[in-house]
Design a protein around this motif. Sequence first.
Motif, short mmCIF file in Angstrom:
data_model
loop_
_atom_site.label_atom_id
_atom_site.label_comp_id
_atom_site.label_asym_id
_atom_site.label_seq_id
_atom_site.Cartn_x
_atom_site.Cartn_y
_atom_site.Cartn_z
N ILE A 1 0.82 -1.23 0.00
CA ILE A 1 0.00 0.00 0.00
C ILE A 1 0.84 1.27 0.00
O ILE A 1 0.31 2.37 -0.21
CB ILE A 1 -1.00 0.03 1.17
N GLY A 2 2.13 1.15 0.21
CA GLY A 2 2.99 2.33 0.20
C GLY A 2 3.35 2.71 -1.23
O GLY A 2 4.44 2.40 -1.71
N ARG A 3 2.44 3.37 -1.91
CA ARG A 3 2.58 3.62 -3.34
C ARG A 3 2.61 5.11 -3.65
O ARG A 3 1.65 5.84 -3.34
CB ARG A 3 1.40 2.99 -4.10
N ALA A 4 3.69 5.56 -4.28
CA ALA A 4 3.77 6.95 -4.73
C ALA A 4 2.67 7.21 -5.76
O ALA A 4 2.45 6.40 -6.66
CB ALA A 4 5.14 7.22 -5.35
N GLY A 5 1.97 8.32 -5.59
CA GLY A 5 0.86 8.65 -6.48
C GLY A 5 -0.45 8.03 -6.07
O GLY A 5 -1.51 8.37 -6.62
N LYS A 6 -0.42 7.10 -5.11
CA LYS A 6 -1.63 6.43 -4.63
C LYS A 6 -1.93 6.79 -3.17
O LYS A 6 -3.01 7.28 -2.86
CB LYS A 6 -1.48 4.91 -4.75
N THR A 7 -0.97 6.50 -2.28
CA THR A 7 -1.16 6.80 -0.86
C THR A 7 -0.25 7.92 -0.38
O THR A 7 -0.38 8.38 0.76
CB THR A 7 -0.93 5.55 0.00
N PHE A 8 0.68 8.35 -1.21
CA PHE A 8 1.50 9.53 -0.91
C PHE A 8 2.02 10.09 -2.23
O PHE A 8 1.97 9.43 -3.27
CB PHE A 8 2.67 9.21 0.03
N ARG A 9 2.48 11.31 -2.18
CA ARG A 9 3.06 11.92 -3.37
C ARG A 9 4.21 12.84 -2.95
O ARG A 9 4.28 13.29 -1.80
CB ARG A 9 2.02 12.73 -4.14
N TYR A 10 5.09 13.08 -3.88
CA TYR A 10 6.21 13.98 -3.63
C TYR A 10 5.84 15.37 -4.14
O TYR A 10 5.32 15.52 -5.26
CB TYR A 10 7.47 13.48 -4.32
N THR A 11 6.09 16.38 -3.33
CA THR A 11 5.81 17.76 -3.71
C THR A 11 7.08 18.59 -3.56
O THR A 11 8.11 18.09 -3.09
CB THR A 11 4.71 18.36 -2.81
N ALA A 12 6.99 19.84 -3.95
CA ALA A 12 8.14 20.73 -3.86
C ALA A 12 8.58 20.94 -2.41
O ALA A 12 9.74 21.27 -2.14
CB ALA A 12 7.81 22.07 -4.50
N THR A 13 7.67 20.73 -1.48
CA THR A 13 8.00 20.92 -0.07
C THR A 13 8.19 19.60 0.68
O THR A 13 8.34 19.60 1.90
CB THR A 13 6.88 21.73 0.63
N GLU B 1 3.83 14.11 0.76
CA GLU B 1 2.51 14.41 1.29
C GLU B 1 1.67 13.14 1.28
O GLU B 1 1.54 12.47 0.26
CB GLU B 1 1.81 15.48 0.45
N GLY B 2 1.10 12.80 2.44
CA GLY B 2 0.23 11.64 2.52
C GLY B 2 -1.10 11.89 1.85
O GLY B 2 -1.64 12.99 1.92
N LEU B 3 -1.64 10.85 1.20
CA LEU B 3 -2.90 10.98 0.47
C LEU B 3 -4.04 10.21 1.13
O LEU B 3 -5.14 10.13 0.60
CB LEU B 3 -2.72 10.51 -0.97
N ALA B 4 -3.77 9.61 2.29
CA ALA B 4 -4.80 8.84 3.01
C ALA B 4 -5.23 9.60 4.26
O ALA B 4 -5.40 9.02 5.34
CB ALA B 4 -4.27 7.46 3.37
N LYS B 5 -5.43 10.89 4.11
CA LYS B 5 -5.74 11.74 5.26
C LYS B 5 -7.17 11.54 5.74
O LYS B 5 -8.00 10.97 5.06
CB LYS B 5 -5.52 13.21 4.87
N GLY B 6 -7.43 12.07 6.95
CA GLY B 6 -8.78 12.08 7.49
C GLY B 6 -9.25 10.77 8.07
O GLY B 6 -10.45 10.57 8.28
N LYS B 7 -8.34 9.85 8.37
CA LYS B 7 -8.70 8.55 8.91
C LYS B 7 -8.20 8.42 10.35
O LYS B 7 -7.21 9.03 10.73
CB LYS B 7 -8.11 7.42 8.06
N LYS B 8 -8.86 7.60 11.11
CA LYS B 8 -8.43 7.24 12.46
C LYS B 8 -7.85 5.83 12.41
O LYS B 8 -8.40 4.95 11.75
CB LYS B 8 -9.62 7.29 13.42
N VAL C 1 4.96 4.97 9.43
CA VAL C 1 4.40 4.57 8.14
C VAL C 1 3.02 5.19 7.93
O VAL C 1 2.72 5.75 6.87
CB VAL C 1 4.31 3.04 8.04
N LEU C 2 2.17 5.10 8.95
CA LEU C 2 0.83 5.67 8.84
C LEU C 2 0.90 7.18 8.66
O LEU C 2 0.17 7.76 7.85
CB LEU C 2 0.01 5.31 10.08
N GLY C 3 1.78 7.83 9.41
CA GLY C 3 1.93 9.26 9.27
C GLY C 3 2.41 9.67 7.89
O GLY C 3 1.98 10.69 7.35
N PHE C 4 3.28 8.86 7.31
CA PHE C 4 3.82 9.16 5.99
C PHE C 4 2.73 9.16 4.93
O PHE C 4 2.78 9.94 3.97
CB PHE C 4 4.90 8.14 5.63
N ILE C 5 1.72 8.28 5.09
CA ILE C 5 0.62 8.24 4.10
C ILE C 5 -0.55 9.13 4.52
O ILE C 5 -1.61 9.09 3.90
CB ILE C 5 0.15 6.80 3.83
#
Length: 202
Positions: A111-123, A126-133, A162-166
């Motif tokens: 599940i640790g997939r660039a463009g799916k659960t996280f992405r690289y930005t200029a800063t 950035e995790g893409l699985a936000k808003g979950k408990k 790991v969870l924080g990264f996504i």
Amino acid sequence: MASILLLTSSPRPRSLSTQIAVELAERLCTPAPAGKLVHRDLAANPLPHMEGGFATGIHKSAEALNAAESAAIGLSNELVAELLAADTLVIGTAFINFNITSNLKSWIDHIGRAGKTFRYTATGPEGLAKGKKAYIVLASGGVYSEGPAAALDHATPYLKAVLGFIGITDVEVIRIEGVNRGPDGAANAVTAARTQIARIAA
């Protein structure tokens, strides 16, 4: 409608981490009759470890995948979709050699997939699985939440990282620890965990 993804991973037949994780997930589902609970038992149905088809396939377009790559990426996509569809994540794991089970690590690799659960930005990432408990249910023979053995707990900081990264930063840990400490060790550990679950579900 609440959606819960439950992951259990202990190979032990009478696993306390599995038992408590299932109880927690079911309690969280109870207030929402229309809720959905997806249980992926990683011990009974282990995922393949990362191999060549997956490692090469994640860098190709869908049209360019060969059969092996397509199968590997298809499974990963299914797991990513399950994760992203869930509002709440419950992870049950035994404490094996100071860390998580290897089958849970395989799920993380899928599940640790660039463009799916996280992405690289200029800063930065950035995790893409936000808003979950997320809830981590961790069972251990000894006590690792405090005292001299605390430094040996690599499972909790790893899972939180790991969870924080996504993008999942709201994480609570339910420990079932000290189960090998005398005849009452397991009973006391389960009682403490169920007390915490009751507070969460209230």
